[in-house]
Design an enzyme around this catalytic site. Structure first.
Site, PDB file in Angstrom:
ATOM      1  CG  HIS A   1      -1.484  -9.786   0.882  1.00 22.22           C
ATOM      2  ND1 HIS A   1      -2.298  -8.923   1.583  1.00 22.22           N
ATOM      3  CD2 HIS A   1      -2.276 -10.819   0.486  1.00 22.22           C
ATOM      4  CE1 HIS A   1      -3.536  -9.415   1.607  1.00 22.22           C
ATOM      5  NE2 HIS A   1      -3.541 -10.554   0.948  1.00 22.22           N
TER       6      HIS A   1
ATOM      7  N   GLY B   1      -1.612  -7.994  -8.361  1.00 22.75           N
ATOM      8  CA  GLY B   1      -2.170  -7.886  -7.025  1.00 22.75           C
ATOM      9  C   GLY B   1      -2.733  -6.525  -6.680  1.00 22.75           C
TER      10      GLY B   1
ATOM     11  CG  HIS C   1       1.409  -7.170  -4.447  1.00 21.74           C
ATOM     12  ND1 HIS C   1       2.177  -8.029  -3.701  1.00 21.74           N
ATOM     13  CD2 HIS C   1       0.283  -6.920  -3.702  1.00 21.74           C
ATOM     14  CE1 HIS C   1       1.557  -8.300  -2.558  1.00 21.74           C
ATOM     15  NE2 HIS C   1       0.415  -7.632  -2.534  1.00 21.74           N
TER      16      HIS C   1
ATOM     17  CE1 TYR D   1      -7.182  -4.140  -0.590  1.00 20.12           C
ATOM     18  CE2 TYR D   1      -6.294  -5.567   1.118  1.00 20.12           C
ATOM     19  CZ  TYR D   1      -6.129  -4.867  -0.061  1.00 20.12           C
ATOM     20  OH  TYR D   1      -4.933  -4.895  -0.714  1.00 20.12           O
TER      21      TYR D   1
ATOM     22  CG  ASP E   1       0.253  -5.486   2.875  1.00 18.84           C
ATOM     23  OD1 ASP E   1      -0.266  -6.571   2.594  1.00 18.84           O
ATOM     24  OD2 ASP E   1      -0.214  -4.396   2.501  1.00 18.84           O
TER      25      ASP E   1
ATOM     26  CG  ASP F   1      -3.304  -6.192   4.199  1.00 17.15           C
ATOM     27  OD1 ASP F   1      -2.328  -5.896   4.929  1.00 17.15           O
ATOM     28  OD2 ASP F   1      -3.167  -6.510   3.005  1.00 17.15           O
TER      29      ASP F   1
END
Length: 375
Positions: free
Chosen positions: A169, A139, A131, A289, A167, A250
């Site tokens: 995101h 991010g 990011h 996470y 990912d 994630d």
């Protein structure tokens, strides 16, 4: 070249803060778990160097790098710096290693480009900060080591580079750097309607940017179709000299920051399918996470990259690494299931392939024929 893993002890005691999602140990768990499994002999480990500001200016601005270093030295940022560079926010807080830690990840990917000059495979689990922008943090990402790794690969002889990002995101910083570059293929699979709210299926460069937003509950069967009908055919058509896989953890079911439902087999199988498609392979970390799911996934990815067999049940030394982890402040960490301790590979999570997923894959697969061929 023997596969190499680049890591550092800086990750062991470094945290973004008590309540930040990146308070959890990740790279240190990978180093400990792979060593406990006997998968990381000294000859296959390199300490990731810390990139100097001059090396980072191949993409980041000198003004931003100076602000980042000053924030680390002083432990504070003023309002103009926060507004201009995105430092000192809830997402990108001030913490003691806020320059040194990302500079270590960036140093790893810069070094990986050099190590891969003549081919090979390198894993940088501390990388994947996709990011980061040239002049600001974004991010949780203070630097964009993925961009820097691509530039290093190119500087060391790789002309055509495929960047695949699985990912949860969207790869907004990498797309900002390379959208429209005919020598870089960009593929991102990410959860729809999730931050940074970019990466619509209609967003494209000049025939080689593929954004695939995906609905909640994405399962392994759906991702297998994505891999077999879009990711691998697009990479094969592009015929890259190097592949960079951002293997964010994630997108698995246990992660608290997404609502996708993959098992880590989706990542392992995608990695295995991509590895034969280019002589140079750079595997990065990324999001993730939940300390157990991210440690198990990136360790298993190293096993795939380095040709190790993943056992059904871990030996006591490896279980001890996982049992020592904690996940305070999160409901999933209060009563972790036993398989988080004694396995690396998840049970597969198959399911129906929903029409909306199949239709989006088919739409993007129809653009593969337009990928620019090598000259």
């Amino acid at each position: 070249m023997t596969p190499l893993l680049l890591g550092s002890e800086i990750y062991r005691g470094s945290s973004y803060g008590k309540w930040h999602p990146l308070r959890v140990p990740r790279v240190s768990t990978v180093m400990d778990l792979t060593r406990a499994m006997g998968w990381l002999p000294p000859a296959q480990f390199r300490t990731s160097p810390r990139a100097k500001p001059g090396a980072l200016t191949i993409w980041h601005t000198p003004e931003y790098l100076s602000a980042l270093q000053t924030a680390e030295e002083t432990g504070a940022v003023d309002a103009p710096t926060r507004d201009r560079h995105g430092l000192g926010t809830n997402s990108n807080p001030v913490f003691p290693e806020m320059y040194r830690r990302p500079a270590t990840g960036a140093g790893g990917t810069l070094l990986a480009g050099e190590l891969l000059r003549d081919g090979g495979r390198v894993h940088v689990p501390g990388g994947g900060t996709h990011h980061g922008m040239p002049d600001r943090a974004n991010g949780f990402c203070y630097l964009n080591d993925a961009v820097l790794g691509i530039l290093s690969l190119r500087r060391n002889g790789a002309r055509r580079i495929a960047y695949v990002d699985i990912d949860a995101h969207h790869m907004d910083g990498v797309e900002h750097a390379f959208a429209g570059d005919p020598d870089t293929l960009l593929i991102s699979t990410h959860e729809e309607r999730r931050w940074p709210f970019t990466g619509a299926i209609t967003d494209a460069g000049v025939g080689q940017t593929f954004n695939l937003p995906l609905p909640r509950g994405l399962n392994d069967s759906e991702f297998a179709q994505i891999r077999d009908r879009l990711i691998c055919p697009a990479v094969e058509a592009f015929a890259p000299d190097a592949i960079v896989l951002q293997c964010g953890a994630d997108a698995v079911d246990e992660d608290p920051l997404s609502r996708l439902s993959l098992s880590n087999n989706a990542h392992f199988d995608t990695l295995a399918a991509l590895m034969p498609l280019a002589p140079r392979f750079l595997l990065l970390g990324g999001g993730g996470y939940n300390p157990w799911s991210v440690g198990r996934l990136w360790s298993g990815a190293w096993a795939v990259l380095s040709g190790q067999d993943i056992p059904d049940r871990l030996p006591p030394e490896a279980q001890a690494v996982l049992r020592a982890l904690t996940f305070e402040g999160n409901s999933r960490g209060r009563n972790p299931p036993e398989h988080w301790f004694d396995t690396i590979r998840d049970t597969s999570r198959p399911g129906p392939v929903r029409a909306e997923v199949a239709d989006r894959v088919a739409h993007l697969a129809g653009r593969i024929a337009a990928i620019p061929r090598a000259g």
